[in-house]
Design an enzyme around this catalytic site. Structure first.
Site, PDB file in Angstrom:
ATOM      1  CE  LYS A  39      -0.332  -0.359   5.050  1.00 60.75           C
ATOM      2  NZ  LYS A  39      -1.209  -0.762   6.172  1.00 60.75           N
ATOM      3  NE  ARG A 135      -6.802   0.585  11.504  1.00 58.33           N
ATOM      4  CZ  ARG A 135      -5.583   0.379  11.015  1.00 58.33           C
ATOM      5  NH1 ARG A 135      -4.638   1.271  11.246  1.00 58.33           N
ATOM      6  NH2 ARG A 135      -5.290  -0.688  10.319  1.00 58.33           N
ATOM      7  CE1 TYR A 258      12.989  31.721   5.672  1.00 58.45           C
ATOM      8  CE2 TYR A 258      12.983  29.344   5.331  1.00 58.45           C
ATOM      9  CZ  TYR A 258      12.821  30.628   4.836  1.00 58.45           C
ATOM     10  OH  TYR A 258      12.495  30.821   3.526  1.00 58.45           O
ATOM     11  CG  MET A 306       9.236  23.814   0.698  1.00 54.68           C
ATOM     12  SD  MET A 306       8.198  24.886  -0.285  1.00 54.68           S
ATOM     13  CE  MET A 306       7.189  25.674   0.957  1.00 54.68           C
TER      14      MET A 306
HETATM   15  C1  LIG Z   1      -0.448  -1.811   6.810  1.00 61.97           C
HETATM   16  C2  LIG Z   1      -1.068  -3.095   7.195  1.00 61.97           C
HETATM   17  C3  LIG Z   1      -0.277  -4.249   7.305  1.00 61.97           C
HETATM   18  C4  LIG Z   1       1.229  -4.215   7.219  1.00 61.97           C
HETATM   19  O1  LIG Z   1       1.709  -3.687   8.436  1.00 61.97           O
HETATM   20  P1  LIG Z   1       3.279  -3.580   8.782  1.00 61.97           P
HETATM   21  O2  LIG Z   1       3.262  -3.151  10.191  1.00 61.97           O
HETATM   22  O3  LIG Z   1       3.820  -2.527   7.864  1.00 61.97           O
HETATM   23  O4  LIG Z   1       3.873  -4.902   8.549  1.00 61.97           O
HETATM   24  C5  LIG Z   1      -0.923  -5.453   7.544  1.00 61.97           C
HETATM   25  N1  LIG Z   1      -2.275  -5.503   7.690  1.00 61.97           N
HETATM   26  C6  LIG Z   1      -3.054  -4.404   7.622  1.00 61.97           C
HETATM   27  C7  LIG Z   1      -4.517  -4.539   7.820  1.00 61.97           C
HETATM   28  C8  LIG Z   1      -2.481  -3.161   7.388  1.00 61.97           C
HETATM   29  O5  LIG Z   1      -3.248  -2.078   7.348  1.00 61.97           O
END
Ligand SMILES: *Cc1c(COP(=O)(O)O)cnc(C)c1O
Length: 363
Positions: A39, A135, A258, A306
């Site tokens: 992802k 969640r 800055y 930046m």
């Molecule tokens: C992002 C995610 C993972 C991977 O998690 P890591 O801690 O990066 O290994 C696995 N399962 C779900 C549901 C996630 O959202």
């Protein structure tokens, strides 16, 4: 002859290390499959390159968060691997990409089951059961409803039952065992024989109670330590080298950046480097990080702006415009940089900007 000095920073991504990290996790988990979580563009490292590297290492199951990520990944991977979409999607929205939706609540279950019945073809999906992170995933009431009336799942071809751990990186946290127990209890009341998916990267290090039929590591593939506080078993994947634009001599009393937050106390040499918070070099690192030049650590001075940062190179070997200072590397890993910024390695990786030239190494 070398061409003109590049003025952009170079982000090197070691795909051989990603593959080696995946094989290490696979070998740790002989009882089940090991997916690759790619992802957020493989945590900013480029899913179009990381995905095929994992596939070529033997990975057959991939997870993304968004539908669009899944569609793009299908292009990169070809038809074979499973690609699951953690945030789910409406029935049919994946068009021809043959993605696997994660069903995160009863409305998702109902929509996909109804669509499958309409089409007269079972709909493959993953059923996500919330066991304590609150969640996504069916909550306790929804789980009760499905267990009491399994016909609600009619039309679905459930490939995995999934849950997600809230505290996997804290092995002593009581919620880990509680989630494992709740998951076992609800799975026992659902149709038998559906494989299970529990552990993220850190979860894979929690022991056999957390082993499942499909582990879902992300960060560990990219070199983040899945066992915080203990030695990192993973290989480093990322290196960031940023070019020096100018080197200047300043006098005692002169200030840098800055807010004039850094004042020279001796005649000093300052290297100004082309990277900043717009590139994901977090402003919280101001005055708290270091770079590496010619094997020597050079302190970051003044505020991160930046597009620019400054290093005190007074004690470093001679350095000139066009040289590169290493901002992330073996001595300052994403986890190290994160600790200095007050965040986690995940955020350092996913913040890596798109002004860096990305070079994917395969050996
Ligand atoms: C992002 C995610 C993972 C991977 O998690 P890591 O801690 O990066 O290994 C696995 N399962 C779900 C549901 C996630 O959202």
């Amino acid at each position: 002859m070398r061409g003109p000095t590049p003025i952009e920073a170079l982000l090197t991504i070691d795909l051989a290390a990603v593959a080696a990290n995946w094989r290490l996790l696979r070998d740790m988990h002989p009882g089940g499959a090991v997916a690759g979580v790619v992802k957020a563009d493989a945590y900013s490292l480029g899913a179009a390159r990381v995905g095929p590297a994992l596939r070529d290492a033997g990975c057959r199951h991939f997870f993304v968060a968004h539908l669009a990520e899944g569609v793009a990944l299908r292009e990169a991977l070809g038809p074979e691997p499973t690609i699951a979409v953690l945030n789910g999607f409406a029935p049919g929205a994946d068009e021809d990409a043959a993605l696997l939706p994660v069903l995160n609540g009863l409305p998702d279950v109902g929509a996909h089951a109804a669509a499958a019945r309409r089409r007269g073809r079972a709909a493959p999906a993953i059923l996500h059961l919330d066991t304590g992170i609150s969640r996504l995933g069916l909550d306790a009431r929804e789980q009760e409803a499905v267990a009491a009336d399994p016909s609600r799942l009619g039309g679905l071809d459930l490939r995995w039952l999934m849950t997600h751990l809230a505290c996997a990186d804290e092995p002593g946290h009581p919620l880990n065992a509680a989630q494992a127990e709740r998951f076992a209890a609800i799975c026992a009341r659902l149709p038998a024989g559906i494989p299970r998916s529990v552990a993220n990267s850190s979860g894979m290090f929690l022991g056999p109670a957390f082993a499942s039929d499909l582990a879902r590591p992300g960060c560990a593939l990219y070199g983040i330590n899945p066992t915080p506080g203990r030695p990192n078993p993973m290989r480093q994947v990322v290196r960031l080298d940023a070019p020096v634009l100018q080197v200047r001599e300043i006098a005692p009393g002169d200030t840098v950046g800055y807010g004039a937050t850094w004042t020279a106390t001796r005649p000093s040499r300052v290297a100004t480097v082309a990277a900043g918070y717009a590139d994901g070099y977090l402003r919280a690192l101001s005055g708290r990080a270091f770079g590496v030049f010619a094997g020597q650590s050079v302190p970051l001075i003044g505020r991160v702006s930046m597009d620019l940062i400054a290093f005190d190179v007074t004690d470093a070997p001679p350095i000139a415009p066009g040289a590169a200072i290493c901002l992330i590397g073996p001595e300052n890993t994403p986890d190290d940089v994160a600790a200095r910024a007050g965040t986690i390695g995940y955020e350092i990786l996913t913040s890596l900007g798109n002004r860096y030239r990305r070079e994917h190494r395969t050996t």
